[in-house]
Design a protein around this motif. Structure first.
Motif, PDB file in Angstrom:
ATOM      1  N   ARG A 182       0.791  -1.217   0.213  1.00 12.57           N
ATOM      2  CA  ARG A 182       0.054   0.113  -0.177  1.00 12.57           C
ATOM      3  C   ARG A 182       0.890   1.254   0.102  1.00 12.57           C
ATOM      4  NH1 ARG A 182      -5.267  -1.062   0.994  1.00 12.57           N
ATOM      5  NH2 ARG A 182      -5.665  -3.346   1.556  1.00 12.57           N
ATOM      6  N   GLU A 183       1.869   1.316   0.823  1.00 13.82           N
ATOM      7  CA  GLU A 183       2.802   2.330   0.792  1.00 13.82           C
ATOM      8  C   GLU A 183       3.509   2.426  -0.482  1.00 13.82           C
ATOM      9  OE1 GLU A 183       5.316   1.612   4.258  1.00 13.82           O
ATOM     10  OE2 GLU A 183       3.558   1.865   5.642  1.00 13.82           O
ATOM     11  N   GLN A 184       4.130   1.618  -1.124  1.00 12.87           N
ATOM     12  CA  GLN A 184       4.736   1.527  -2.256  1.00 12.87           C
ATOM     13  C   GLN A 184       3.839   2.121  -3.382  1.00 12.87           C
ATOM     14  OE1 GLN A 184       7.189  -1.527  -3.454  1.00 12.87           O
ATOM     15  NE2 GLN A 184       7.762  -2.030  -1.561  1.00 12.87           N
ATOM     16  N   LEU A 185       2.581   1.582  -3.376  1.00 10.55           N
ATOM     17  CA  LEU A 185       1.657   1.847  -4.417  1.00 10.55           C
ATOM     18  C   LEU A 185       1.311   3.764  -4.337  1.00 10.55           C
ATOM     19  CD1 LEU A 185      -0.247   1.477  -6.928  1.00 10.55           C
ATOM     20  CD2 LEU A 185      -2.114   0.714  -5.029  1.00 10.55           C
ATOM     21  N   ALA A 186       1.171   3.901  -3.059  1.00 16.29           N
ATOM     22  CA  ALA A 186       0.909   5.422  -2.803  1.00 16.29           C
ATOM     23  C   ALA A 186       2.096   6.284  -3.308  1.00 16.29           C
ATOM     24  CB  ALA A 186       0.508   5.849  -1.261  1.00 16.29           C
ATOM     25  N   ARG A 187       3.074   5.801  -2.990  1.00 17.33           N
ATOM     26  CA  ARG A 187       4.538   6.499  -3.439  1.00 17.33           C
ATOM     27  C   ARG A 187       4.456   6.721  -4.944  1.00 17.33           C
ATOM     28  NH1 ARG A 187       8.361   3.226  -1.246  1.00 17.33           N
ATOM     29  NH2 ARG A 187       7.413   3.692   0.619  1.00 17.33           N
ATOM     30  N   ALA A 188       4.267   5.407  -5.507  1.00 16.27           N
ATOM     31  CA  ALA A 188       4.398   5.380  -6.977  1.00 16.27           C
ATOM     32  C   ALA A 188       3.491   6.433  -7.428  1.00 16.27           C
ATOM     33  CB  ALA A 188       4.231   4.016  -7.696  1.00 16.27           C
ATOM     34  N   ARG A 189       2.016   6.182  -7.128  1.00 13.59           N
ATOM     35  CA  ARG A 189       0.945   7.407  -7.467  1.00 13.59           C
ATOM     36  C   ARG A 189       1.488   8.917  -7.278  1.00 13.59           C
ATOM     37  NH1 ARG A 189      -3.694   3.937  -5.068  1.00 13.59           N
ATOM     38  NH2 ARG A 189      -4.309   2.651  -6.860  1.00 13.59           N
ATOM     39  N   ARG A 190       2.172   9.040  -6.243  1.00 12.95           N
ATOM     40  CA  ARG A 190       2.614  10.584  -6.022  1.00 12.95           C
ATOM     41  C   ARG A 190       3.582  10.842  -7.071  1.00 12.95           C
ATOM     42  NH1 ARG A 190       2.366   9.156  -0.444  1.00 12.95           N
ATOM     43  NH2 ARG A 190       4.421   8.599  -0.407  1.00 12.95           N
ATOM     44  N   ASP A 191       4.543   9.830  -7.357  1.00 12.04           N
ATOM     45  CA  ASP A 191       5.816  10.171  -8.080  1.00 12.04           C
ATOM     46  C   ASP A 191       4.942  10.179  -9.546  1.00 12.04           C
ATOM     47  OD1 ASP A 191       7.507  10.105  -6.110  1.00 12.04           O
ATOM     48  OD2 ASP A 191       8.252   7.844  -6.399  1.00 12.04           O
ATOM     49  N   LEU A 192       4.164   9.490  -9.950  1.00 18.12           N
ATOM     50  CA  LEU A 192       3.511   9.638 -11.374  1.00 18.12           C
ATOM     51  C   LEU A 192       2.847  10.894 -11.444  1.00 18.12           C
ATOM     52  CD1 LEU A 192       2.357   8.624 -13.920  1.00 18.12           C
ATOM     53  CD2 LEU A 192       0.406   7.481 -12.669  1.00 18.12           C
ATOM     54  N   ALA A 193       2.286  11.370 -10.299  1.00 17.74           N
ATOM     55  CA  ALA A 193       1.558  12.946 -10.428  1.00 17.74           C
ATOM     56  C   ALA A 193       2.547  13.878 -10.673  1.00 17.74           C
ATOM     57  CB  ALA A 193       0.825  13.074  -9.127  1.00 17.74           C
ATOM     58  N   VAL A 194       3.829  13.710 -10.092  1.00 16.51           N
ATOM     59  CA  VAL A 194       4.781  14.660 -10.193  1.00 16.51           C
ATOM     60  C   VAL A 194       5.444  14.629 -11.680  1.00 16.51           C
ATOM     61  CG1 VAL A 194       7.125  15.350  -9.445  1.00 16.51           C
ATOM     62  CG2 VAL A 194       5.505  14.691  -7.673  1.00 16.51           C
ATOM     63  N   ALA A 195       5.472  13.368 -12.209  1.00 16.45           N
ATOM     64  CA  ALA A 195       6.121  13.309 -13.459  1.00 16.45           C
ATOM     65  C   ALA A 195       5.107  13.892 -14.399  1.00 16.45           C
ATOM     66  CB  ALA A 195       6.300  11.590 -13.808  1.00 16.45           C
ATOM     67  N   ARG A 196       3.751  13.653 -14.369  1.00 12.20           N
ATOM     68  CA  ARG A 196       2.881  14.144 -15.197  1.00 12.20           C
ATOM     69  C   ARG A 196       2.984  15.974 -15.136  1.00 12.20           C
ATOM     70  NH1 ARG A 196      -1.889  10.074 -14.043  1.00 12.20           N
ATOM     71  NH2 ARG A 196      -1.510   8.515 -15.754  1.00 12.20           N
ATOM     72  N   ALA A 197       3.062  16.177 -13.971  1.00  9.17           N
ATOM     73  CA  ALA A 197       3.383  17.773 -13.509  1.00  9.17           C
ATOM     74  C   ALA A 197       4.390  18.388 -14.391  1.00  9.17           C
ATOM     75  CB  ALA A 197       2.943  18.157 -12.266  1.00  9.17           C
ATOM     76  N   GLU A 198       5.529  17.684 -14.328  1.00 15.07           N
ATOM     77  CA  GLU A 198       6.594  18.256 -14.887  1.00 15.07           C
ATOM     78  C   GLU A 198       6.791  17.773 -16.497  1.00 15.07           C
ATOM     79  OE1 GLU A 198       9.659  16.597 -12.390  1.00 15.07           O
ATOM     80  OE2 GLU A 198       9.361  17.860 -11.059  1.00 15.07           O
ATOM     81  N   GLY A 199       5.844  17.206 -16.959  1.00 11.66           N
ATOM     82  CA  GLY A 199       6.017  16.756 -18.526  1.00 11.66           C
ATOM     83  C   GLY A 199       7.120  15.822 -18.738  1.00 11.66           C
ATOM     84  N   ASP A 200       7.414  14.917 -17.603  1.00 11.65           N
ATOM     85  CA  ASP A 200       8.394  13.917 -17.814  1.00 11.65           C
ATOM     86  C   ASP A 200       7.650  12.632 -18.558  1.00 11.65           C
ATOM     87  OD1 ASP A 200      10.309  11.910 -17.461  1.00 11.65           O
ATOM     88  OD2 ASP A 200      10.592  12.205 -15.373  1.00 11.65           O
TER      89      ASP A 200
END
Length: 64
Positions: free
Chosen positions: A10-28
């Motif tokens: 659950r923690e890893q999934l939440a972390r991956a979702r946060r990182d995904l949101a950052v990557a999307r926001a940065e256009g990565d």
């Protein structure tokens, strides 16, 4: 041990979702692809161990 494994997933999934949101926001685009794959992988791992994690259909369909 199972509760610890469940919580770690659950923690890893939440972390991956946060990182995904950052990557999307940065256009990565590479980051987006990598985190989508990570999320799908974590969901498959959870399913293999009988752990039901809330997710959207599109998260499950990603390939890593």
């Amino acid at each position: 041990m199972t509760a610890m494994f469940d919580q770690e997933l659950r923690e890893q999934l939440a972390r991956a979702r946060r990182d995904l949101a950052v990557a999307r926001a940065e256009g990565d685009a590479d980051g987006v692809q990598a985190y989508e794959g990570r999320i799908a992988s974590l969901l498959r791992l959870a399913a293999q161990h009988g752990i039901d994690l809330p997710h959207s259909d599109d998260e499950e369909e990603r390939n890593d």
